[in-house]
Design a protein around this motif. Sequence first.
Motif, mmCIF file in Angstrom:
data_model
loop_
_atom_site.group_PDB
_atom_site.id
_atom_site.type_symbol
_atom_site.label_atom_id
_atom_site.label_comp_id
_atom_site.label_asym_id
_atom_site.label_seq_id
_atom_site.Cartn_x
_atom_site.Cartn_y
_atom_site.Cartn_z
ATOM 1 N N PRO A 275 32.170 35.534 8.479
ATOM 2 C CA PRO A 275 31.127 36.375 7.988
ATOM 3 C C PRO A 275 30.424 35.996 6.692
ATOM 4 O O PRO A 275 29.515 36.463 6.140
ATOM 5 C CB PRO A 275 32.001 37.841 7.607
ATOM 6 N N HIS A 276 31.086 35.017 5.702
ATOM 7 C CA HIS A 276 30.385 34.488 4.744
ATOM 8 C C HIS A 276 28.871 33.894 5.102
ATOM 9 O O HIS A 276 28.125 33.758 4.293
ATOM 10 C CB HIS A 276 31.197 33.321 3.956
ATOM 11 N N TYR A 277 28.785 33.451 6.448
ATOM 12 C CA TYR A 277 27.652 32.422 6.649
ATOM 13 C C TYR A 277 26.741 33.588 7.487
ATOM 14 O O TYR A 277 25.581 32.861 8.162
ATOM 15 C CB TYR A 277 28.094 31.218 7.522
ATOM 16 N N ALA A 278 26.937 34.564 7.676
ATOM 17 C CA ALA A 278 26.220 35.548 8.581
ATOM 18 C C ALA A 278 24.675 35.579 8.240
ATOM 19 O O ALA A 278 23.705 35.437 8.990
ATOM 20 C CB ALA A 278 26.765 36.911 8.679
ATOM 21 N N THR A 279 24.414 35.527 6.985
ATOM 22 C CA THR A 279 22.796 35.674 6.714
ATOM 23 C C THR A 279 22.266 34.178 7.011
ATOM 24 O O THR A 279 21.042 34.309 7.399
ATOM 25 C CB THR A 279 22.718 35.949 5.388
ATOM 26 N N ALA A 280 22.977 33.172 6.438
ATOM 27 C CA ALA A 280 22.185 31.728 6.557
ATOM 28 C C ALA A 280 22.133 31.681 8.196
ATOM 29 O O ALA A 280 21.087 31.016 8.461
ATOM 30 C CB ALA A 280 23.075 30.882 5.832
ATOM 31 N N ILE A 281 23.103 31.922 8.926
ATOM 32 C CA ILE A 281 22.999 31.814 10.265
ATOM 33 C C ILE A 281 21.960 32.714 11.056
ATOM 34 O O ILE A 281 20.796 32.369 11.922
ATOM 35 C CB ILE A 281 24.303 31.649 11.225
ATOM 36 N N GLY A 282 21.775 33.881 10.366
ATOM 37 C CA GLY A 282 20.895 34.847 10.697
ATOM 38 C C GLY A 282 19.098 34.523 10.760
ATOM 39 O O GLY A 282 18.319 34.706 11.423
ATOM 40 N N LEU A 283 19.083 33.443 9.538
ATOM 41 C CA LEU A 283 17.614 32.690 9.164
ATOM 42 C C LEU A 283 17.516 32.027 10.173
ATOM 43 O O LEU A 283 16.344 31.998 10.750
ATOM 44 C CB LEU A 283 17.810 32.151 7.838
ATOM 45 N N ILE B 211 23.754 56.855 14.705
ATOM 46 C CA ILE B 211 24.130 55.435 15.021
ATOM 47 C C ILE B 211 25.101 55.505 16.500
ATOM 48 O O ILE B 211 26.260 56.159 16.271
ATOM 49 C CB ILE B 211 24.923 55.035 14.099
ATOM 50 N N GLY B 212 24.975 54.949 17.556
ATOM 51 C CA GLY B 212 25.574 54.997 18.918
ATOM 52 C C GLY B 212 26.385 53.807 18.866
ATOM 53 O O GLY B 212 27.365 53.723 19.403
ATOM 54 N N ALA B 213 25.968 52.583 18.698
ATOM 55 C CA ALA B 213 26.600 51.437 18.789
ATOM 56 C C ALA B 213 27.626 51.076 17.864
ATOM 57 O O ALA B 213 28.661 50.389 17.861
ATOM 58 C CB ALA B 213 25.458 50.269 18.807
ATOM 59 N N GLY B 214 27.371 51.840 16.609
ATOM 60 C CA GLY B 214 28.471 51.326 15.463
ATOM 61 C C GLY B 214 28.072 50.773 14.176
ATOM 62 O O GLY B 214 26.830 50.643 13.947
ATOM 63 N N VAL B 215 28.798 50.533 13.218
ATOM 64 C CA VAL B 215 28.721 50.013 12.097
ATOM 65 C C VAL B 215 29.178 48.626 12.045
ATOM 66 O O VAL B 215 30.175 48.479 12.370
ATOM 67 C CB VAL B 215 29.126 50.805 10.780
ATOM 68 N N PHE B 216 28.434 47.661 11.628
ATOM 69 C CA PHE B 216 28.608 46.164 11.790
ATOM 70 C C PHE B 216 28.845 45.484 10.201
ATOM 71 O O PHE B 216 27.850 45.611 9.548
ATOM 72 C CB PHE B 216 27.600 45.290 12.522
ATOM 73 N N LEU B 217 29.855 45.295 10.240
ATOM 74 C CA LEU B 217 30.308 44.775 8.714
ATOM 75 C C LEU B 217 30.541 43.297 8.533
ATOM 76 O O LEU B 217 30.839 42.582 9.623
ATOM 77 C CB LEU B 217 31.621 45.376 8.133
ATOM 78 N N THR B 218 29.513 42.629 7.688
ATOM 79 C CA THR B 218 29.696 41.254 7.192
ATOM 80 C C THR B 218 29.609 40.905 5.939
ATOM 81 O O THR B 218 29.562 41.947 5.031
ATOM 82 C CB THR B 218 28.543 40.739 8.211
ATOM 83 N N LEU C 97 35.918 40.969 4.788
ATOM 84 C CA LEU C 97 37.200 40.603 4.855
ATOM 85 C C LEU C 97 38.438 41.145 4.266
ATOM 86 O O LEU C 97 39.536 40.896 4.728
ATOM 87 C CB LEU C 97 36.982 39.169 4.745
ATOM 88 N N MET C 98 38.236 41.961 3.255
ATOM 89 C CA MET C 98 39.171 42.594 2.831
ATOM 90 C C MET C 98 40.226 43.485 3.723
ATOM 91 O O MET C 98 39.535 44.169 4.407
ATOM 92 C CB MET C 98 38.505 43.498 1.257
#
Length: 404
Positions: free
Chosen positions: A366-374, A320-327, A332-333
């Motif tokens: 980040p709550h809406y990441a999946t719906a926007i991803g759609l 993993i070169g670019a990193g870990v992306f948290l959503t 948000l914790m």
Amino acid sequence: MARRTKIHVGLEIGTSKTCMVVGEVKADSAVKILGIGVTKTAGVRKGEICDFAQARACLKDALAKAEDASDVEIGSVFLAVTGSHIQGINHRGTYRLPDGEPTVTPEHVEEARTIAREVHIPQDHVYLHPIIRSYWLDGLEHSTTPVGLFGKTVEADFHVVHGIGTRIQNSIKLVREIPLEVDDIVFSPIATAQMALDREQRERGALVIDIGGGTTDYALYLNGAIAASGCIPVGGDHVTNDIHLVTGLPFSKADRLKILEGDASADPARSVGIAKLTDDRGFAEVEVGRSILNEIIRQRLEETLKLVRARLPAGAVEAIGAGVFLTGGTSLMRGFSELAFDVFGRDIYRPEPPEISGVQASFKDPHYATAIGLIRYAQILETERESPPGVLGKIGRMFWPFGK
């Protein structure tokens, strides 16, 4: 012929929230968010429907809010699905060219693709996505089809996602009773990755972790292609429940304490003193040792991240070169990024939607990441449909015929 503006709708029926996003894909491929409808979910546990009537009422509420916010009459949606029953596996199909046919033809490639897609899955499972990762010709990797080249053996490498048919069918049934049509079904982390990662990040290697209320979804990309995906039935609600069990606080107050006072990092300086919740008059109604609270939070979230790491292929984390992306909402914790760095030892990021505009600033939540991803998924799918034959599609449309 000029491309026209098109409106797509993404729907996520999550454990904690039901979210519907209306997006406009413009002729220049830019995306504008027209409206978001969100309501607190009831009747869903660990990403799966457990009370149909409650879940339907929540969906109707989210639909009304989305239509009101966007001023669009919604008729169909791209639906995200999740649950621990959904699995992603890699499978390669190998086809040896017949004697006297030294050049690879489209038919040869399709034979290899068919073999790759025919993964043995449990009897009650259905296929969700066949995502092409790469092609191989006589042991040499190709990012596009090797049609027209000389060779003896052509291979197609796929990431195949599958899950229990009845559980997926229940989600479809819920949407159709509203009534709305289902344009396509998408495994949640694959949708999230469309929003979270750009092409360069996928090439360099990136891991998306979407941690919500009841599930933690993940998608790993290496060398530009998906390498692993899955769902772990643990999320922020489990952290709240741990606090409830240890302290005896009601679930709602345990959740407030977690959000307002909790910290997931291992920094001892953040675990000094007492964590308090005050009532409307400003008096402390709850007092918990901060070290106890933070230890509860950290242990559960660390365990969850380690479960994700354990499911990745050998050597994947080092690649993993670019990193870990948290959503996801639980990302948000406070202190969660530090904890993720401790587990993975890679740069940690919180992705923001690229090339997306809209009147609502909340679309970056980040709550809406999946719906926007759609919405991004729908946009890419449309582009792939318009591409000439042989162009390598990277997202993989569902090929389980669920009917209309």
